[in-house]
Design an enzyme around this catalytic site. Sequence first.
Site, PDB file in Angstrom:
ATOM      1  N   CYS A   1      10.908  20.458  -8.944  1.00  0.00           N
ATOM      2  CA  CYS A   1      11.969  20.133  -7.858  1.00  0.00           C
ATOM      3  C   CYS A   1      12.301  21.704  -7.617  1.00  0.00           C
ATOM      4  O   CYS A   1      12.696  22.405  -8.459  1.00  0.00           O
ATOM      5  CB  CYS A   1      13.171  19.121  -8.586  1.00  0.00           C
ATOM      6  SG  CYS A   1      14.679  19.241  -7.462  1.00  0.00           S
TER       7      CYS A   1
ATOM      8  N   ASN B   1       0.781  -1.200   0.086  1.00  0.00           N
ATOM      9  CA  ASN B   1      -0.231   0.109   0.193  1.00  0.00           C
ATOM     10  C   ASN B   1       0.937   1.350   0.015  1.00  0.00           C
ATOM     11  O   ASN B   1       1.961   1.493   0.740  1.00  0.00           O
ATOM     12  CB  ASN B   1      -0.884   0.121   1.199  1.00  0.00           C
ATOM     13  CG  ASN B   1      -1.885  -1.086   1.092  1.00  0.00           C
ATOM     14  OD1 ASN B   1      -2.389  -1.857   0.142  1.00  0.00           O
ATOM     15  ND2 ASN B   1      -2.482  -1.472   2.241  1.00  0.00           N
TER      16      ASN B   1
ATOM     17  N   ASN C   1      -8.194 -12.779   3.961  1.00  0.00           N
ATOM     18  CA  ASN C   1      -8.982 -11.799   2.882  1.00  0.00           C
ATOM     19  C   ASN C   1     -10.406 -12.233   2.927  1.00  0.00           C
ATOM     20  O   ASN C   1     -10.872 -13.226   3.362  1.00  0.00           O
ATOM     21  CB  ASN C   1      -8.258 -12.584   1.462  1.00  0.00           C
ATOM     22  CG  ASN C   1      -8.321 -11.537   0.403  1.00  0.00           C
ATOM     23  OD1 ASN C   1      -9.595 -10.919   0.337  1.00  0.00           O
ATOM     24  ND2 ASN C   1      -7.198 -11.313  -0.210  1.00  0.00           N
TER      25      ASN C   1
ATOM     26  N   ASP D   1      -0.704   4.137   0.664  1.00  0.00           N
ATOM     27  CA  ASP D   1      -1.559   5.239   1.399  1.00  0.00           C
ATOM     28  C   ASP D   1      -0.767   5.873   2.622  1.00  0.00           C
ATOM     29  O   ASP D   1      -1.329   6.875   3.264  1.00  0.00           O
ATOM     30  CB  ASP D   1      -2.799   4.895   1.710  1.00  0.00           C
ATOM     31  CG  ASP D   1      -2.713   3.375   2.366  1.00  0.00           C
ATOM     32  OD1 ASP D   1      -2.109   3.203   3.207  1.00  0.00           O
ATOM     33  OD2 ASP D   1      -3.834   2.555   2.114  1.00  0.00           O
TER      34      ASP D   1
ATOM     35  N   CYS E   1      16.464  21.479  -8.817  1.00  0.00           N
ATOM     36  CA  CYS E   1      16.973  21.594 -10.000  1.00  0.00           C
ATOM     37  C   CYS E   1      15.709  22.245 -11.088  1.00  0.00           C
ATOM     38  O   CYS E   1      16.076  21.877 -12.309  1.00  0.00           O
ATOM     39  CB  CYS E   1      17.604  20.327 -10.346  1.00  0.00           C
ATOM     40  SG  CYS E   1      16.307  18.911 -10.929  1.00  0.00           S
TER      41      CYS E   1
ATOM     42  N   HIS F   1       5.866  -0.584  -2.643  1.00  0.00           N
ATOM     43  CA  HIS F   1       5.414   0.128  -3.647  1.00  0.00           C
ATOM     44  C   HIS F   1       5.605   1.773  -3.619  1.00  0.00           C
ATOM     45  O   HIS F   1       5.101   2.498  -4.396  1.00  0.00           O
ATOM     46  CB  HIS F   1       4.210  -0.479  -4.043  1.00  0.00           C
ATOM     47  CG  HIS F   1       4.042  -1.749  -4.702  1.00  0.00           C
ATOM     48  ND1 HIS F   1       2.665  -2.424  -4.699  1.00  0.00           N
ATOM     49  CD2 HIS F   1       5.044  -2.568  -5.202  1.00  0.00           C
ATOM     50  CE1 HIS F   1       3.132  -3.669  -5.327  1.00  0.00           C
ATOM     51  NE2 HIS F   1       4.503  -3.579  -5.354  1.00  0.00           N
TER      52      HIS F   1
HETATM   53  C1  BJW Z   1     -10.370  -7.318   1.657  1.00  0.00           C
HETATM   54  C2  BJW Z   1     -11.066  -6.399   2.166  1.00  0.00           C
HETATM   55  C3  BJW Z   1     -11.351  -6.380   3.671  1.00  0.00           C
HETATM   56  C4  BJW Z   1     -11.078  -5.998   0.030  1.00  0.00           C
HETATM   57  N1  BJW Z   1     -10.771  -7.211   4.377  1.00  0.00           N
HETATM   58  N2  BJW Z   1      -9.619  -8.094   2.458  1.00  0.00           N
HETATM   59  C5  BJW Z   1       6.022 -11.976 -13.084  1.00  0.00           C
HETATM   60  C6  BJW Z   1       4.976 -12.478 -13.898  1.00  0.00           C
HETATM   61  C7  BJW Z   1       4.036 -11.856 -14.578  1.00  0.00           C
HETATM   62  C8  BJW Z   1       4.307 -10.386 -14.505  1.00  0.00           C
HETATM   63  C9  BJW Z   1       5.377  -9.925 -13.833  1.00  0.00           C
HETATM   64  C10 BJW Z   1       6.387 -10.715 -13.200  1.00  0.00           C
HETATM   65  N3  BJW Z   1       7.153  -9.930 -12.471  1.00  0.00           N
HETATM   66  C11 BJW Z   1       7.002  -8.493 -12.566  1.00  0.00           C
HETATM   67  C12 BJW Z   1       5.745  -8.464 -13.521  1.00  0.00           C
HETATM   68  C13 BJW Z   1       5.475  -7.509 -14.069  1.00  0.00           C
HETATM   69  C14 BJW Z   1       4.404  -6.756 -13.215  1.00  0.00           C
HETATM   70  C15 BJW Z   1       3.289  -7.621 -12.611  1.00  0.00           C
HETATM   71  O1  BJW Z   1       2.999  -7.943 -11.692  1.00  0.00           O
HETATM   72  N4  BJW Z   1       2.070  -7.573 -13.463  1.00  0.00           N
HETATM   73  C16 BJW Z   1       0.941  -8.433 -13.248  1.00  0.00           C
HETATM   74  C17 BJW Z   1      -0.438  -7.668 -13.166  1.00  0.00           C
HETATM   75  C18 BJW Z   1       0.948  -9.730 -13.765  1.00  0.00           C
HETATM   76  N5  BJW Z   1       5.081  -6.297 -11.911  1.00  0.00           N
HETATM   77  C19 BJW Z   1       5.848  -5.079 -11.878  1.00  0.00           C
HETATM   78  O2  BJW Z   1       6.173  -4.578 -12.970  1.00  0.00           O
HETATM   79  C20 BJW Z   1       6.745  -4.816 -10.705  1.00  0.00           C
HETATM   80  N6  BJW Z   1       8.101  -4.657 -10.978  1.00  0.00           N
HETATM   81  C21 BJW Z   1       9.099  -5.478 -11.263  1.00  0.00           C
HETATM   82  O3  BJW Z   1       8.626  -6.767 -10.806  1.00  0.00           O
HETATM   83  O4  BJW Z   1      10.249  -5.101 -11.767  1.00  0.00           O
HETATM   84  C22 BJW Z   1      11.048  -6.139 -12.465  1.00  0.00           C
HETATM   85  C23 BJW Z   1      10.323  -6.566 -13.728  1.00  0.00           C
HETATM   86  C24 BJW Z   1       9.317  -5.864 -14.514  1.00  0.00           C
HETATM   87  C25 BJW Z   1       8.870  -6.335 -15.798  1.00  0.00           C
HETATM   88  C26 BJW Z   1       8.841  -7.559 -15.714  1.00  0.00           C
HETATM   89  C27 BJW Z   1       9.602  -8.403 -15.147  1.00  0.00           C
HETATM   90  C28 BJW Z   1      10.217  -7.992 -13.703  1.00  0.00           C
HETATM   91  C29 BJW Z   1       6.045  -3.399 -10.186  1.00  0.00           C
HETATM   92  C30 BJW Z   1       4.798  -3.546  -9.785  1.00  0.00           C
HETATM   93  C31 BJW Z   1       4.335  -2.170  -9.047  1.00  0.00           C
HETATM   94  C32 BJW Z   1       2.877  -2.260  -8.801  1.00  0.00           C
HETATM   95  N7  BJW Z   1       2.243  -1.099  -8.371  1.00  0.00           N
HETATM   96  C33 BJW Z   1       0.871  -0.936  -7.942  1.00  0.00           C
HETATM   97  C34 BJW Z   1       0.544   0.315  -8.636  1.00  0.00           C
HETATM   98  C35 BJW Z   1       0.898   1.812  -7.780  1.00  0.00           C
HETATM   99  C36 BJW Z   1       0.165   2.855  -8.169  1.00  0.00           C
HETATM  100  C37 BJW Z   1      -0.513   3.636  -6.915  1.00  0.00           C
HETATM  101  O5  BJW Z   1      -0.777   3.031  -5.907  1.00  0.00           O
HETATM  102  O6  BJW Z   1      -0.242   4.871  -7.150  1.00  0.00           O
HETATM  103  O7  BJW Z   1       0.545  -1.008  -6.778  1.00  0.00           O
HETATM  104  S1  BJW Z   1      -0.262  -2.056  -9.074  1.00  0.00           S
HETATM  105  C38 BJW Z   1      -1.354  -1.987  -7.793  1.00  0.00           C
HETATM  106  O8  BJW Z   1      -1.560  -3.237  -7.380  1.00  0.00           O
HETATM  107  C39 BJW Z   1      -0.752  -1.498  -6.504  1.00  0.00           C
HETATM  108  C40 BJW Z   1      -1.104  -2.266  -5.426  1.00  0.00           C
HETATM  109  O9  BJW Z   1      -0.020  -2.193  -4.372  1.00  0.00           O
HETATM  110  C41 BJW Z   1      -0.820  -3.627  -6.083  1.00  0.00           C
HETATM  111  C42 BJW Z   1      -1.562  -4.762  -5.671  1.00  0.00           C
HETATM  112  O10 BJW Z   1      -2.770  -4.781  -5.254  1.00  0.00           O
HETATM  113  P1  BJW Z   1      -3.560  -5.493  -3.989  1.00  0.00           P
HETATM  114  O11 BJW Z   1      -3.223  -4.689  -3.034  1.00  0.00           O
HETATM  115  O12 BJW Z   1      -3.372  -6.802  -4.126  1.00  0.00           O
HETATM  116  O13 BJW Z   1      -4.969  -4.904  -4.289  1.00  0.00           O
HETATM  117  P2  BJW Z   1      -6.305  -5.533  -4.999  1.00  0.00           P
HETATM  118  O14 BJW Z   1      -7.303  -4.237  -5.482  1.00  0.00           O
HETATM  119  O15 BJW Z   1      -5.639  -6.261  -6.270  1.00  0.00           O
HETATM  120  O16 BJW Z   1      -6.624  -6.488  -4.037  1.00  0.00           O
HETATM  121  C43 BJW Z   1      -7.405  -6.094  -2.875  1.00  0.00           C
HETATM  122  C44 BJW Z   1      -7.869  -7.749  -2.120  1.00  0.00           C
HETATM  123  O17 BJW Z   1      -8.323  -7.272  -0.742  1.00  0.00           O
HETATM  124  C45 BJW Z   1      -8.772  -8.508  -2.928  1.00  0.00           C
HETATM  125  O18 BJW Z   1      -8.409  -9.990  -2.607  1.00  0.00           O
HETATM  126  C46 BJW Z   1     -10.137  -8.393  -1.938  1.00  0.00           C
HETATM  127  O19 BJW Z   1     -11.083  -9.312  -1.857  1.00  0.00           O
HETATM  128  C47 BJW Z   1      -9.470  -7.962  -0.721  1.00  0.00           C
HETATM  129  N8  BJW Z   1     -10.333  -7.431   0.209  1.00  0.00           N
HETATM  130  N9  BJW Z   1     -11.714  -5.699   1.253  1.00  0.00           N
HETATM  131  C48 BJW Z   1      -9.811  -8.096   3.760  1.00  0.00           C
HETATM  132  N10 BJW Z   1     -12.052  -5.335   4.055  1.00  0.00           N
HETATM  133 ZN    ZN Z   2      15.776  17.851  -8.937  1.00  0.00          ZN
END
Ligand code: BJW
Ligand code: ZN
Length: 242
Positions: free
Chosen positions: A149, A104, A215, A106, A152, A121
């Site tokens: 910035c 997160n 979850n 936030d 710069c 993240h």
């Molecule tokens: C409840 C509830 C309640 C509801 N109680 N539960 C390997 C395989 C395939 C792809 C890749 C791989 N390795 C890397 C990649 C590419 C990519 C990736 O993963 N793509 C996938 C979509 C397949 N990853 C990356 O690019 C990462 N970088 C990286 O690995 O660099 C090296 C590399 C690059 C490229 C290729 C290979 C290697 C970086 C990832 C950065 C993600 N950033 C984000 C966006 C930030 C923007 C912002 O916030 O401003 O981060 S994506 C977004 O998803 C955000 C979150 O942190 C992240 C995860 O989401 P999360 O937290 O799981 O939320 P939800 O909404 O999906 O789920 C909520 C859950 O809560 C649900 O299950 C509900 O049921 C539950 N819930 N209410 C309990 N009350």
């Molecule tokens: Zn700067």
Amino acid sequence: MESNSALQEIKDRLVKAKSVTVLTGAGISADSGVPTFRGADGLWKNYRAEELASPEAFERDPKLVWEWYNWRRELIATKSPNAAHIALVELEKQIDRFWLITQNVDGLHPAAGSKKLSEIHGNIWKVRCTDCGRVEGNHDVPIAILPHCTTCRGLLRPHIVWFGESLDSEDLRNCHEALRSCDLFLIIGTSGTVYPAASFGSVAKEQGAFVAELNLDPTPNSGLVDVTVQGRAKDLVPELLK
Ligand code: BJW
Ligand code: ZN
């Protein structure tokens, strides 16, 4: 396993654990009113997060991306940590070796008082210069578009890890050390779809940890963990400490 006995099993493991690592996702903040990414309320002006959270989107239209972040800053600024964030602070105090990994951005974990924490993240309340790389805190709501910035004059971007960008190498090192050394790994409120965090459950399991998921809904992690409990984070996490 029935929900109550699964929760009891996690409680028993917690009492015995010497080292606990926790991974959280948007679900833990959903109970504070912050929309999840993949829920129906995760949309902004019909854009999905995947369309805006990339370096390409920022290069193409930095104003649009900053407007999205301003919308989120406005929303998050009105939210506070809930009982689940607070229970994790209590757990950090109780367990000798504890590490919290959050996806997160936030800032609600540090706001609750978590200290042993990797925000893998990034954080929506930090900005980074696209020219000189300087990172600084910024709590402006809204932030002036486009922000520059003070050192710069380069364009500032959110200090957040977007799709296709690498996570900070020190954060990754800390996470892998915490996954390697824990007896108990708790996965709370994440859909388990974004890498590398999506693989942390299997990494911890391969290294011998007991892995538990809390979850609201089943996830791709549910099949590989030792126990999974369905429910809201704000109810389940405090229950673990009772
Ligand atoms: C409840 C509830 C309640 C509801 N109680 N539960 C390997 C395989 C395939 C792809 C890749 C791989 N390795 C890397 C990649 C590419 C990519 C990736 O993963 N793509 C996938 C979509 C397949 N990853 C990356 O690019 C990462 N970088 C990286 O690995 O660099 C090296 C590399 C690059 C490229 C290729 C290979 C290697 C970086 C990832 C950065 C993600 N950033 C984000 C966006 C930030 C923007 C912002 O916030 O401003 O981060 S994506 C977004 O998803 C955000 C979150 O942190 C992240 C995860 O989401 P999360 O937290 O799981 O939320 P939800 O909404 O999906 O789920 C909520 C859950 O809560 C649900 O299950 C509900 O049921 C539950 N819930 N209410 C309990 N009350
Ligand atoms: Zn700067």
